[in-house]
Design an enzyme around this catalytic site. Structure first.
Site, PDB file in Angstrom:
ATOM      1  N   SER A   1      16.622  32.044 -23.697  1.00  0.00           N
ATOM      2  CA  SER A   1      16.172  32.756 -24.896  1.00  0.00           C
ATOM      3  C   SER A   1      15.043  33.702 -24.500  1.00  0.00           C
ATOM      4  CB  SER A   1      15.738  31.763 -25.967  1.00  0.00           C
ATOM      5  OG  SER A   1      14.609  31.075 -25.521  1.00  0.00           O
TER       6      SER A   1
ATOM      7  N   GLU B   1      15.881  47.998 -25.181  1.00  0.00           N
ATOM      8  CA  GLU B   1      17.193  47.868 -25.826  1.00  0.00           C
ATOM      9  C   GLU B   1      16.997  47.473 -27.282  1.00  0.00           C
ATOM     10  OE1 GLU B   1      19.286  44.933 -23.532  1.00  0.00           O
ATOM     11  OE2 GLU B   1      18.621  45.838 -21.653  1.00  0.00           O
TER      12      GLU B   1
ATOM     13  N   LYS C   1      17.504  45.270 -30.437  1.00  0.00           N
ATOM     14  CA  LYS C   1      17.839  43.861 -30.605  1.00  0.00           C
ATOM     15  C   LYS C   1      18.678  43.729 -31.865  1.00  0.00           C
ATOM     16  CE  LYS C   1      15.723  39.302 -30.271  1.00  0.00           C
ATOM     17  NZ  LYS C   1      16.490  38.635 -31.334  1.00  0.00           N
TER      18      LYS C   1
ATOM     19  N   ASP D   1      20.947  42.017 -34.759  1.00  0.00           N
ATOM     20  CA  ASP D   1      20.859  40.771 -35.504  1.00  0.00           C
ATOM     21  C   ASP D   1      22.251  40.168 -35.597  1.00  0.00           C
ATOM     22  OD1 ASP D   1      19.829  38.724 -36.978  1.00  0.00           O
ATOM     23  OD2 ASP D   1      19.883  39.822 -38.873  1.00  0.00           O
TER      24      ASP D   1
ATOM     25  N   ARG E   1      26.492  31.022 -27.337  1.00  0.00           N
ATOM     26  CA  ARG E   1      25.388  30.637 -26.473  1.00  0.00           C
ATOM     27  C   ARG E   1      25.139  29.132 -26.561  1.00  0.00           C
ATOM     28  NH1 ARG E   1      19.867  30.111 -27.566  1.00  0.00           N
ATOM     29  NH2 ARG E   1      18.629  30.153 -25.665  1.00  0.00           N
TER      30      ARG E   1
ATOM     31  N   TYR F   1      28.334  44.505 -28.588  1.00  0.00           N
ATOM     32  CA  TYR F   1      27.692  45.312 -27.554  1.00  0.00           C
ATOM     33  C   TYR F   1      27.299  44.395 -26.402  1.00  0.00           C
ATOM     34  CZ  TYR F   1      27.130  49.644 -30.191  1.00  0.00           C
ATOM     35  OH  TYR F   1      27.354  50.804 -30.858  1.00  0.00           O
TER      36      TYR F   1
ATOM     37  N   LYS G   1       9.506  42.235 -32.111  1.00  0.00           N
ATOM     38  CA  LYS G   1      10.130  42.267 -33.433  1.00  0.00           C
ATOM     39  C   LYS G   1       9.480  43.310 -34.336  1.00  0.00           C
ATOM     40  CE  LYS G   1      12.797  38.454 -33.174  1.00  0.00           C
ATOM     41  NZ  LYS G   1      12.422  37.217 -33.871  1.00  0.00           N
TER      42      LYS G   1
ATOM     43  N   CYS H   1      18.572  28.909 -75.804  1.00  0.00           N
ATOM     44  CA  CYS H   1      19.220  30.072 -75.206  1.00  0.00           C
ATOM     45  C   CYS H   1      18.550  31.362 -75.703  1.00  0.00           C
ATOM     46  CB  CYS H   1      20.696  30.082 -75.566  1.00  0.00           C
ATOM     47  SG  CYS H   1      21.538  31.565 -75.003  1.00  0.00           S
TER      48      CYS H   1
ATOM     49  N   CYS I   1      21.433  33.163 -77.963  1.00  0.00           N
ATOM     50  CA  CYS I   1      21.979  32.620 -79.212  1.00  0.00           C
ATOM     51  C   CYS I   1      21.097  31.561 -79.859  1.00  0.00           C
ATOM     52  CB  CYS I   1      23.375  32.048 -78.977  1.00  0.00           C
ATOM     53  SG  CYS I   1      23.366  30.502 -78.044  1.00  0.00           S
TER      54      CYS I   1
ATOM     55  N   CYS J   1      23.490  27.190 -71.237  1.00  0.00           N
ATOM     56  CA  CYS J   1      23.736  27.273 -72.666  1.00  0.00           C
ATOM     57  C   CYS J   1      25.140  26.734 -72.865  1.00  0.00           C
ATOM     58  CB  CYS J   1      23.672  28.720 -73.154  1.00  0.00           C
ATOM     59  SG  CYS J   1      24.175  28.873 -74.881  1.00  0.00           S
TER      60      CYS J   1
ATOM     61  N   CYS K   1      28.233  31.529 -77.736  1.00  0.00           N
ATOM     62  CA  CYS K   1      27.073  32.356 -77.375  1.00  0.00           C
ATOM     63  C   CYS K   1      27.556  33.752 -76.994  1.00  0.00           C
ATOM     64  CB  CYS K   1      26.340  31.710 -76.196  1.00  0.00           C
ATOM     65  SG  CYS K   1      25.050  32.769 -75.519  1.00  0.00           S
TER      66      CYS K   1
HETATM   67  S1  IVH Z   1      18.673  39.513 -23.400  1.00  0.00           S
HETATM   68  C1  IVH Z   1      17.786  36.349 -20.593  1.00  0.00           C
HETATM   69  N1  IVH Z   1      19.127  41.679 -24.729  1.00  0.00           N
HETATM   70  O1  IVH Z   1      18.208  37.924 -28.668  1.00  0.00           O
HETATM   71  C2  IVH Z   1      17.769  37.373 -21.640  1.00  0.00           C
HETATM   72  N2  IVH Z   1      19.110  39.614 -25.910  1.00  0.00           N
HETATM   73  O2  IVH Z   1      15.999  36.037 -28.560  1.00  0.00           O
HETATM   74  C3  IVH Z   1      18.311  36.868 -22.902  1.00  0.00           C
HETATM   75  N3  IVH Z   1      19.616  39.815 -28.291  1.00  0.00           N
HETATM   76  O3  IVH Z   1      20.053  35.108 -27.713  1.00  0.00           O
HETATM   77  C4  IVH Z   1      18.863  37.824 -23.811  1.00  0.00           C
HETATM   78  N4  IVH Z   1      19.919  41.998 -28.304  1.00  0.00           N
HETATM   79  O4  IVH Z   1      21.218  36.918 -29.119  1.00  0.00           O
HETATM   80  C5  IVH Z   1      18.997  40.346 -24.795  1.00  0.00           C
HETATM   81  N5  IVH Z   1      19.581  43.688 -25.812  1.00  0.00           N
HETATM   82  C6  IVH Z   1      19.436  42.360 -25.844  1.00  0.00           C
HETATM   83  C7  IVH Z   1      19.602  41.639 -27.052  1.00  0.00           C
HETATM   84  C8  IVH Z   1      19.413  40.254 -27.038  1.00  0.00           C
HETATM   85  C9  IVH Z   1      19.932  40.890 -29.030  1.00  0.00           C
HETATM   86  C10 IVH Z   1      19.504  38.444 -28.801  1.00  0.00           C
HETATM   87  C11 IVH Z   1      20.402  37.454 -28.104  1.00  0.00           C
HETATM   88  C12 IVH Z   1      19.504  36.380 -27.582  1.00  0.00           C
HETATM   89  C13 IVH Z   1      18.296  36.555 -28.431  1.00  0.00           C
HETATM   90  C14 IVH Z   1      17.091  36.058 -27.691  1.00  0.00           C
END
Ligand code: IVH
Length: 669
Positions: free
Chosen positions: A80, A112, A114, A116, A135, A221, A316, A410, A413, A428, A433
């Site tokens: 992570s 890059e 990130k 969601d 994962r 991606y 973030k 209500c 009514c 209600c 009503c």
């Molecule tokens: S790299 C060892 N690159 O973020 C590096 N993660 O908080 C691990 N995620 O589980 C991940 N965009 O789901 C990486 N460009 C990106 C990402 C990315 C989204 C997510 C991914 C990971 C989570 C980690």
């Protein structure tokens, strides 16, 4: 050329066109031409099942449902990321890197976006996608290979010279549009809504039936590989080029930055642009560009228990929150009588969208958050879709704030409200009503009901307020001249509604029951009732036990039905409907030998001769089945005007596409 060669050629061509369409967004052949190639491959595969390969595009449609997910251990763990929330955090991150490397300059980064969504691993052996997994806990994930194969932008076979083994990591996600549409459909079906794209992506991938996944608009991606040292690349920037050359989709917003100053500038730029993107991003991921430095830096947690790479960090975006004032609370009464508190807020911009109302769900939620009338509150948009009141700003209270309680009677009514011991909902229970009435009427004419063209929510509210429709039977006694005279109406809209109403006089029993909006009687239960009782009068004479004997009908549904039909005002209403000419048609025996038997048909877009309800009825009468999602099971799609994404998906899945006239041609001898 023999069949095996031709099949190989077709697979390669189809994947090439798929890549051009989904990854490069630059197709060079038409959908029709693609279909022809696909048809040819399918025909050859039918003739030579032994020659069907793992990378065949025919595998994208889904395959057989699974009983449960298998577990799959990652060869190398999927770690992570640590988080940064401010530029200070970022500079501290860089300082740690320099200290670790015993150096003081020269670090460069890849920034890059990130996404969601959900992290997955794709395993390519000799260029062929052989396995895919979530994962999971980082060490062991769930095997979801057939589900991942349905995602059009994931190549089933890599392009160019592929290495013997490549484990690609990336994010599966859903674009905003796809999520909004999916939620609209779920709302119509009374299913719970996905609060954000991550939930939606996870929900779609965690379907045991891959055909269900195939019907959801997922994207992918790639952002890395398990072992960069096994690739010819020396840095993350090169890796992206390499992955792109292999046919994997990589995000165009990923950017090389020569310093942290560039990183923060790019972060700020993305923070302001994020709302214009087709998909949701929740921040950026910053990675040391050089793989050599990455391997020197290693992981936090060490070799034995690696947790997160030392060389990367997620930064973030601040949550999209805003503060405003909770001016007042309105209590809305829904079709089932459920009373929902809705906050009226001083309009406030939350990340580019003006929010002035937000549901407070129910009394328990209000109590838990201790929200009071007049409070200053934090609001946020969860997953960019549904605005939410997070909590009050207690420090800003001046004592004038008032507690909020769902009223005892209500608001519409005046009837006593009831909150059953075990439920969070207050209702209600007065069937007369006006709010319940209006909502029920709206349901009756909506797509979930009889699907009366021209009678959407707005029109129904207007008809109700004008006193033209106060009860279901009124609908069938509408007069053309009254409609045409309404504000905003005219001859044409009146015509349309009059003919829709006329057609609605002979719905199937199942549609009719679902349209009535009886508690616990949805489309599926209504279908069972139709199958077992055939006519309304037959159904009305049944007691609880007879109903419960039917497989699929539970105690709640049974007693709800009995109570409903025991109500004299309901009986009176049904009689009035009967007098107005409404006759739920006794459905034909499910004709297995009908003109449409063995067909599973989906209607998409606006039909010009038929209402949806009518079209669906026709299918059933002729022995076919109707579906509302594009799945492998579906055999035909009838395309009306603006058939949209379902049409596209159906084409990809190589289904028969019919015009409305062609469909009618099938059933008129
Ligand atoms: S790299 C060892 N690159 O973020 C590096 N993660 O908080 C691990 N995620 O589980 C991940 N965009 O789901 C990486 N460009 C990106 C990402 C990315 C989204 C997510 C991914 C990971 C989570 C980690």
């Amino acid at each position: 050329m023999d069949a095996a060669q031709r099949m190989e050629e077709l697979r390669a061509q189809l994947e090439e066109h798929n890549h051009r369409y989904y990854v490069l967004d630059a197709p060079v052949i038409s959908d029709g031409e693609y279909d022809l190639l696909f048809q040819e491959l399918l025909a050859l595969e039918r003739a030579h099942p032994e020659l069907v390969t793992l990378d065949s595009p025919s595998r994208r449609v889904g395959g057989a449902p699974l009983d449960q997910f298998g577990r799959l251990e990652h060869r190398l763990p999927m770690l992570s990321l640590d988080n940064a929330f401010s530029p200070q955090d970022l500079y501290a991150f860089e300082e740690r890197l320099y200290r670790f490397l015993k150096s003081s300059s020269g670090l460069t980064y890849l920034v890059e976006v990130k996404l969601d969504g959900l992290a997955v691993e794709l395993v390519y052996e000799d260029g062929i996608l052989v396995r895919g997994s979530t994962r999971g806990d980082g060490w062991i994930g769930e095997e979801i290979t057939p589900q991942l194969r349905t995602i059009s932008s994931i190549p089933l076979r890599l392009r160019g010279v592929a290495p013997p083994l490549l484990e690609v990591r990336g994010e599966v996600f859903m674009e905003r549009q796809g999520l909004v549409r999916l939620n609209e459909e779920r709302q119509r079906l009374g299913e719970s809504l996905f609060a954000n794209p991550r939930n939606a992506a996870a929900g779609a991938l965690r379907q045991l039936d891959p055909a269900v996944t195939a019907g959801r608009p997922l994207c992918f991606y790639a952002y890395g590989v398990s072992a960069p040292e096994e690739t010819p690349c020396a840095r993350q920037l090169e890796l992206f080029d390499y992955l792109g050359e292999l046919g994997l989709p990589v995000n165009k917003l990923n950017r090389f930055c020569g310093s942290l100053a560039e990183v923060t500038a790019y972060f700020d730029k993305l923070a302001t642009r994020r709302h214009d993107l087709d998909y949701e991003i929740d921040g950026v991921v910053i990675k040391v560009d050089s793989f050599l430095l990455q391997s020197r830096l290693g992981n936090i947690g060490g070799v034995m228990r690696p947790r997160a790479p030392r060389w990367a960090i997620a930064w973030k975006f601040p949550a999209i929150q805003a503060t405003t004032r909770l001016l007042d609370v309105e209590f809305q009464v829904g079709r089932t009588g459920a009373v929902t508190p809705v906050a009226n807020l001083e309009p406030v911009d939350v990340g580019g969208v003006v929010v002035s109302r937000a549901t407070l769900h129910n009394q328990d939620e209000i109590t838990r958050k201790d929200l009071r009338r007049g409070d200053y509150v934090f609001v946020q948009r969860a997953g960019d879709v549904i605005p939410e009141v997070v909590k009050p700003i207690v420090e800003r209270r001046d004592g004038s704030e008032e507690p909020i309680f769902i009223p005892v009677v209500c608001p519409v009514c005046g009837h006593d409200l009831v909150r059953p011991e075990s439920e969070a909902v207050t209702r209600c229970v007065n069937p007369h009503c006006p709010a319940v009435r209006l909502r029920s009427l709206v349901h009756f004419t909506s797509k979930a009901g009889l699907d009366l063209d021209g009678l959407g929510q707005k029109s129904m509210e207007q008809l109700y307020e004008q006193g033209l429709v106060r009860d279901l039977p009124d609908l069938f006694m509408l007069r053309h001249e009254d409609l045409a005279a309404l504000e905003g109406w005219g001859e044409r809209s009146a015509d349309k509604v009059m003919s829709a109403v006329a057609r609605a006089k002979s719905p199937s029993l199942a549609r009719f029951l679902a349209a009535l909006g009886i508690r616990f009687i949805g489309e599926v239960t209504a279908g069972l009732l139709e199958l077992n009782f055939v006519t309304l009068s037959n159904l009305m004479g049944r007691d609880r036990h007879e109903l419960e004997e039917i497989e699929g009908i539970g105690a709640q549904a049974a007693s709800s039905l009995v109570d409903y039909f025991a109500d004299p005002s309901v009986v009176q209403m049904l009689e009035a409907l009967h007098e107005a000419g409404v006759e739920p048609v006794a459905p034909q025996k499910i004709a297995t030998d009908g003109a449409l038997s063995h067909m599973v048909i989906l209607f998409s877009g606006t039909l010009s001769h038929l209402s949806r309800a009518e079209a669906k009825n026709l299918v059933k009468e002729h022995g076919g089945q109707v579906t509302t999602t594009v799945t492998q099971k579906m055999t035909h799609l009838v395309a009306g005007e603006k058939a949209g994404s379902k049409l596209k998906k159906a084409r990809e899945l190589n289904k028969v596409i019919l015009t409305e006239d062609e469909f009618l041609g099938l059933i008129t001898p």
